[in-house]
Write a protein that holds these residues in place. Structure first.
Motif, short mmCIF file in Angstrom:
data_model
loop_
_atom_site.label_atom_id
_atom_site.label_comp_id
_atom_site.label_asym_id
_atom_site.label_seq_id
_atom_site.Cartn_x
_atom_site.Cartn_y
_atom_site.Cartn_z
N ALA A 135 0.82 -1.21 0.00
CA ALA A 135 0.00 0.00 0.00
C ALA A 135 0.85 1.26 0.00
O ALA A 135 0.41 2.31 -0.48
CB ALA A 135 -0.92 -0.01 1.22
N THR A 136 2.08 1.18 0.49
CA THR A 136 2.96 2.35 0.59
C THR A 136 3.82 2.56 -0.65
O THR A 136 4.60 3.51 -0.69
CB THR A 136 3.88 2.20 1.81
OG1 THR A 136 4.63 0.98 1.67
CG2 THR A 136 3.08 2.18 3.10
N PHE A 137 3.70 1.67 -1.65
CA PHE A 137 4.54 1.80 -2.85
C PHE A 137 4.23 3.13 -3.54
O PHE A 137 3.07 3.48 -3.73
CB PHE A 137 4.28 0.64 -3.82
CG PHE A 137 5.27 0.58 -4.96
CD1 PHE A 137 6.48 -0.05 -4.80
CD2 PHE A 137 4.98 1.19 -6.17
CE1 PHE A 137 7.40 -0.10 -5.84
CE2 PHE A 137 5.89 1.14 -7.22
CZ PHE A 137 7.11 0.50 -7.05
N PRO A 138 5.27 3.88 -3.93
CA PRO A 138 5.05 5.19 -4.54
C PRO A 138 4.26 5.11 -5.85
O PRO A 138 4.64 4.37 -6.76
CB PRO A 138 6.47 5.71 -4.80
CG PRO A 138 7.36 4.90 -3.93
CD PRO A 138 6.70 3.58 -3.77
N SER A 139 3.20 5.87 -5.93
CA SER A 139 2.33 5.83 -7.12
C SER A 139 2.96 6.52 -8.32
O SER A 139 2.49 6.33 -9.44
CB SER A 139 0.98 6.46 -6.80
OG SER A 139 1.15 7.82 -6.44
#
Length: 95
Positions: A3-7
């Motif tokens: 969920a924290t992966f950079p978009s």
């Protein structure tokens, strides 16, 4: 996908076979059909998004590249893994 992966890091399309947030960065494996073509696609997407290519080594049996911008260094490799089969692996760390 963590969920924290950079978009703002462009990824190739495909099924995420594995993903983890290790606290100092992320590792994401995407299942692919063609190690060489899918690596080239990944590299092109990163360069198109403004990442500088530090290194690119492309081969039909596996490839590796390192790319960076002001925020991240992204190491991309393509390989045939025993657990996940053919994958493109993104290893992302903050700069």
């Amino acid at each position: 996908m963590p969920a924290t992966f950079p978009s703002d890091i462009p990824l190739i399309p495909g099924e995420v076979a594995f993903g983890i947030d290790v606290g100092t960065g992320w590792s994401v494996l995407i299942s692919v059909d063609d190690l060489e073509a899918d690596f080239v696609d990944a590299a092109d997407r990163l360069k198109g998004a403004g990442y500088a290519a530090l290194l690119e080594n492309v081969a039909a049996t596996g490839s590796f590249g390192a790319f960076e911008n002001d925020l991240y260094q992204v190491q991309v490799s393509s390989q045939d893994t025993p657990d996940y089969g053919l994958v493109v692996n993104y290893l992302v760390v903050r700069r």
